[in-house]
Design an enzyme around this catalytic site. Structure first.
Site, PDB file in Angstrom:
ATOM      1  N   CYS A 112       0.821  -1.225   0.000  1.00  0.00           N
ATOM      2  CA  CYS A 112       0.000   0.000   0.000  1.00  0.00           C
ATOM      3  C   CYS A 112       0.850   1.269   0.000  1.00  0.00           C
ATOM      4  O   CYS A 112       0.333   2.360  -0.216  1.00  0.00           O
ATOM      5  CB  CYS A 112      -0.924  -0.013   1.203  1.00  0.00           C
ATOM      6  N   HIS A 249      -3.747   6.527   2.096  1.00  0.00           N
ATOM      7  CA  HIS A 249      -4.141   5.211   1.594  1.00  0.00           C
ATOM      8  C   HIS A 249      -5.559   4.898   2.061  1.00  0.00           C
ATOM      9  O   HIS A 249      -5.892   5.081   3.232  1.00  0.00           O
ATOM     10  CB  HIS A 249      -3.146   4.162   2.099  1.00  0.00           C
ATOM     11  N   ASN A 279     -10.279  -1.069  -0.721  1.00  0.00           N
ATOM     12  CA  ASN A 279      -8.838  -0.845  -0.586  1.00  0.00           C
ATOM     13  C   ASN A 279      -8.160  -1.395  -1.835  1.00  0.00           C
ATOM     14  O   ASN A 279      -8.167  -2.597  -2.063  1.00  0.00           O
ATOM     15  CB  ASN A 279      -8.371  -1.569   0.680  1.00  0.00           C
TER      16      ASN A 279
HETATM   17  C1  4VN Z   1      -3.795  -0.345   6.377  1.00  0.00           C
HETATM   18  C2  4VN Z   1      -4.881  -0.754   7.114  1.00  0.00           C
HETATM   19  C3  4VN Z   1      -5.632  -1.884   6.768  1.00  0.00           C
HETATM   20  C4  4VN Z   1      -6.781  -2.344   7.567  1.00  0.00           C
HETATM   21  C5  4VN Z   1      -6.608  -2.913   8.797  1.00  0.00           C
HETATM   22  C6  4VN Z   1      -7.686  -3.398   9.501  1.00  0.00           C
HETATM   23  C7  4VN Z   1      -8.961  -3.308   8.974  1.00  0.00           C
HETATM   24  C8  4VN Z   1      -8.065  -2.266   7.086  1.00  0.00           C
HETATM   25  C9  4VN Z   1      -9.865  -4.626  10.819  1.00  0.00           C
HETATM   26  C10 4VN Z   1     -10.978  -4.536  11.787  1.00  0.00           C
HETATM   27  C11 4VN Z   1     -12.314  -4.771  11.115  1.00  0.00           C
HETATM   28  C12 4VN Z   1     -12.513  -3.805   9.963  1.00  0.00           C
HETATM   29  C13 4VN Z   1     -11.371  -3.861   9.007  1.00  0.00           C
HETATM   30 CL1  4VN Z   1      -5.276   0.143   8.476  1.00  0.00          CL
HETATM   31  C14 4VN Z   1      -5.239  -2.582   5.666  1.00  0.00           C
HETATM   32  C15 4VN Z   1      -4.166  -2.167   4.941  1.00  0.00           C
HETATM   33  C16 4VN Z   1      -3.758  -2.932   3.762  1.00  0.00           C
HETATM   34  O1  4VN Z   1      -3.930  -2.146   2.643  1.00  0.00           O
HETATM   35  C17 4VN Z   1      -3.440  -1.047   5.273  1.00  0.00           C
HETATM   36  N1  4VN Z   1      -9.113  -2.730   7.782  1.00  0.00           N
HETATM   37  N2  4VN Z   1     -10.058  -3.803   9.629  1.00  0.00           N
HETATM   38  C18 4VN Z   1     -13.394  -4.630  12.166  1.00  0.00           C
HETATM   39  O2  4VN Z   1     -13.738  -5.639  12.802  1.00  0.00           O
HETATM   40  O3  4VN Z   1     -13.875  -3.522  12.412  1.00  0.00           O
END
Ligand code: 4VN
Length: 324
Positions: A112, A249, A279
């Site tokens: 990313c 990002h 994403n």
């Molecule tokens: C940066 C980030 C993420 C990311 C991490 C966690 C996440 C995106 C976890 C908890 C879930 C909802 C989704 Cl911060 C991914 C990347 C990779 O590009 C970079 N979502 N979540 C929940 O249970 O709320």
């Protein structure tokens, strides 16, 4: 002294829209859950097109907008973690598609942060005086590395591509940057689909699909990335109020909200489009930049100060402050 500037921006996404409701047909999930936890409502999924196909569409648009002969290009860099193949590179495929015979081409792998890292590399190539024009593209078909039976990852990602044309300038545009990695925390985000038969795949029990330790990555983004941006502003003596927009990002809306709060910068300064694309890893920042230019928020007239920040797999994180 020669400087580099972003002279054109463009993006391209595949036609097929997959909504949260569509996903709830194949996964135990719901629009309410996905939307409230991530801000994502839909994503684009490529059926027939590969990563280089998406990147080539962006590259053609950039040349058309600049009315530039492909033979004038000196380099093509594609940031991607979903290359068509390792060899030839995705960038080499784009170079062939453009018939940009004078350009050297290579892929850059920094998940990313790929676009931010590649933009920094392109700036250095031009400011060395050795090269005059190049394309920096971020392109992904993450749909092909996702486990479509895993609701914790499948709902988060999407396909797309964006990019910029870099050219020489008499004035300074790239004001400051901070590029970082912490490989010791790399296991939090893993995709090894191109190396299924390597000894590492067996030793590290790698599975073919992208995996993510959501909590660890979420915490990393809020803690390390906010701190890194604040340190960059501090060390470059740029006041946060001088920044017109922060193009972060597009991983998750809650990250933008938490970072806005943590850094004391109004949420209005954080454009978002993860609602429409999910994403898209290395493509997320250039798609967002291209949309901001298309809707007039960013003008490319040299008057605005924009901060770009990528963060994710590696771990990697990188921010650039650019006069646009
Ligand atoms: C940066 C980030 C993420 C990311 C991490 C966690 C996440 C995106 C976890 C908890 C879930 C909802 C989704 Cl911060 C991914 C990347 C990779 O590009 C970079 N979502 N979540 C929940 O249970 O709320």
């Amino acid at each position: 002294m020669v400087f580099a500037k972003i002279s054109q921006v463009a993006h391209y996404v595949p036609d097929q829209i997959v909504t949260n409701d569509d996903l709830s047909q194949i996964l135990e999930t719901s629009d309410e859950w996905i939307c409230s936890r991530t801000g994502i409502t839909q994503r684009r999924i490529s059926r027939e097109q590969s990563t280089s196909d998406l990147a080539l569409e962006v590259a053609k648009q950039l040349l058309a907008k600049a009315n530039l002969d492909p033979l004038e290009l000196d380099f093509v860099i594609v940031a991607t973690i979903t290359p068509d193949s390792l060899m030839p590179s995705t960038a080499a495929r784009v170079q062939a598609g453009l018939a940009a015979k004078n350009a050297f081409a290579f892929d850059l792998t920094a998940a990313c942060s790929g676009f931010a890292f590649a933009l920094s590399m392109g700036q250095k190539l031009i400011e060395s005086g050795a090269y005059a024009k190049g394309l920096i593209l971020g392109a992904e078909t993450l749909s092909k590395v996702l486990d479509w039976s895993d609701r914790s990852t499948a709902v988060l990602f999407g396909d797309g591509a964006g990019g910029v044309l870099l050219e020489q300038s008499d004035t300074k545009h790239f004001l400051a940057e901070s590029l970082n990695s912490d490989g010791s925390r790399g296991q939090g985000l893993v995709s090894s689909v191109t190396a299924l038969n390597s000894p590492y795949s067996i030793k590290e029990k790698n599975q073919p699909y992208l995996t993510m330790d959501g909590r660890a990555i979420f915490d990393f983004a809020i803690r390390d990335v906010s701190k890194s941006i604040m340190t960059l502003l501090d060390s470059s003596a740029i006041d946060k109020n001088q920044i017109d927009y922060l193009l972060l990002h597009q991983a998750n809306r809650r990250i933008l909200e938490k970072m806005s709060k943590k850094m004391g910068i109004a949420l209005e300064k954080f454009p978002a489009n993860m609602m429409f694309y999910g994403n898209t890893s290395a493509a997320s920042i250039p798609i967002l930049l291209s949309e901001c230019v298309a809707d007039g928020r960013i003008k490319l007239d040299g008057t605005q100060t924009i901060l770009l920040s990528g963060f994710g797999g590696g771990l990697t994180w990188g921010s650039l402050i650019v006069k646009m």
